[in-house]
Design a protein around this motif. Structure first.
Motif, PDB file in Angstrom:
ATOM      1  N   THR A 168      21.141   5.053  49.530  1.00  0.00           N
ATOM      2  CA  THR A 168      20.682   4.104  48.512  1.00  0.00           C
ATOM      3  C   THR A 168      19.371   4.597  47.912  1.00  0.00           C
ATOM      4  OG1 THR A 168      21.774   2.227  49.545  1.00  0.00           O
ATOM      5  CG2 THR A 168      19.896   1.729  48.120  1.00  0.00           C
ATOM      6  N   LYS A 169      18.477   5.087  48.753  1.00  0.00           N
ATOM      7  CA  LYS A 169      17.210   5.632  48.261  1.00  0.00           C
ATOM      8  C   LYS A 169      17.428   6.914  47.465  1.00  0.00           C
ATOM      9  CE  LYS A 169      14.190   3.473  51.576  1.00  0.00           C
ATOM     10  NZ  LYS A 169      13.071   3.646  52.503  1.00  0.00           N
TER      11      LYS A 169
ATOM     12  N   GLN B 246      18.472   5.831  44.044  1.00  0.00           N
ATOM     13  CA  GLN B 246      17.308   5.346  43.299  1.00  0.00           C
ATOM     14  C   GLN B 246      16.451   6.511  42.802  1.00  0.00           C
ATOM     15  OE1 GLN B 246      15.528   2.787  46.244  1.00  0.00           O
ATOM     16  NE2 GLN B 246      16.892   1.064  45.744  1.00  0.00           N
ATOM     17  N   ARG B 247      16.313   7.519  43.645  1.00  0.00           N
ATOM     18  CA  ARG B 247      15.535   8.702  43.270  1.00  0.00           C
ATOM     19  C   ARG B 247      16.207   9.442  42.117  1.00  0.00           C
ATOM     20  NH1 ARG B 247      14.992  10.284  48.260  1.00  0.00           N
ATOM     21  NH2 ARG B 247      13.278   8.876  48.638  1.00  0.00           N
TER      22      ARG B 247
ATOM     23  N   GLN C 132      18.036   8.062  39.812  1.00  0.00           N
ATOM     24  CA  GLN C 132      17.781   7.241  38.625  1.00  0.00           C
ATOM     25  C   GLN C 132      16.376   7.498  38.098  1.00  0.00           C
ATOM     26  OE1 GLN C 132      18.639   3.311  40.113  1.00  0.00           O
ATOM     27  NE2 GLN C 132      20.840   3.510  39.738  1.00  0.00           N
ATOM     28  N   GLN C 133      15.411   7.594  38.997  1.00  0.00           N
ATOM     29  CA  GLN C 133      14.035   7.872  38.584  1.00  0.00           C
ATOM     30  C   GLN C 133      13.914   9.265  37.978  1.00  0.00           C
ATOM     31  OE1 GLN C 133      11.426   5.586  38.646  1.00  0.00           O
ATOM     32  NE2 GLN C 133      10.595   7.141  37.278  1.00  0.00           N
TER      33      GLN C 133
END
Length: 82
Positions: free
Chosen positions: A59-60, A63-64, A66-67
């Protein structure tokens, strides 16, 4: 770098490699890649690496990614490339 195995995942392409006394986990999504290096001394069996790639970790990772995409888009716009 020696290929060890693919780690199946529906969202990412994940590969495990061995190189220079380390296991290297490469996680790819589109044009982006995250790489994690783990000393062979820290893990006795490369088969244990996939268990480290649990849902909270991935999940992280998502997110990374996406960033990373946001950062890339922003620099393109800021520099009139896109």
């Amino acid at each position: 770098m020696r290929f060890v195995q693919d780690i199946p995942h529906p969202q990412f392409r994940i590969g495990l490699y061995a190189w220079n006394g380390k296991y290297i986990v490469k996680i790819e999504a589109g044009p982006y890649e995250q790489t994690y290096k783990i000393s062979e001394m820290d893990i006795s069996d490369p088969e244990s690496v996939p268990t480290m790639l649990d849902a909270p970790f991935l999940t992280k990772v998502a997110q990374r990614f996406q960033q990373m995409d946001s950062d890339w888009q922003e620099t393109g716009e800021r520099n009139d490339v896109f």
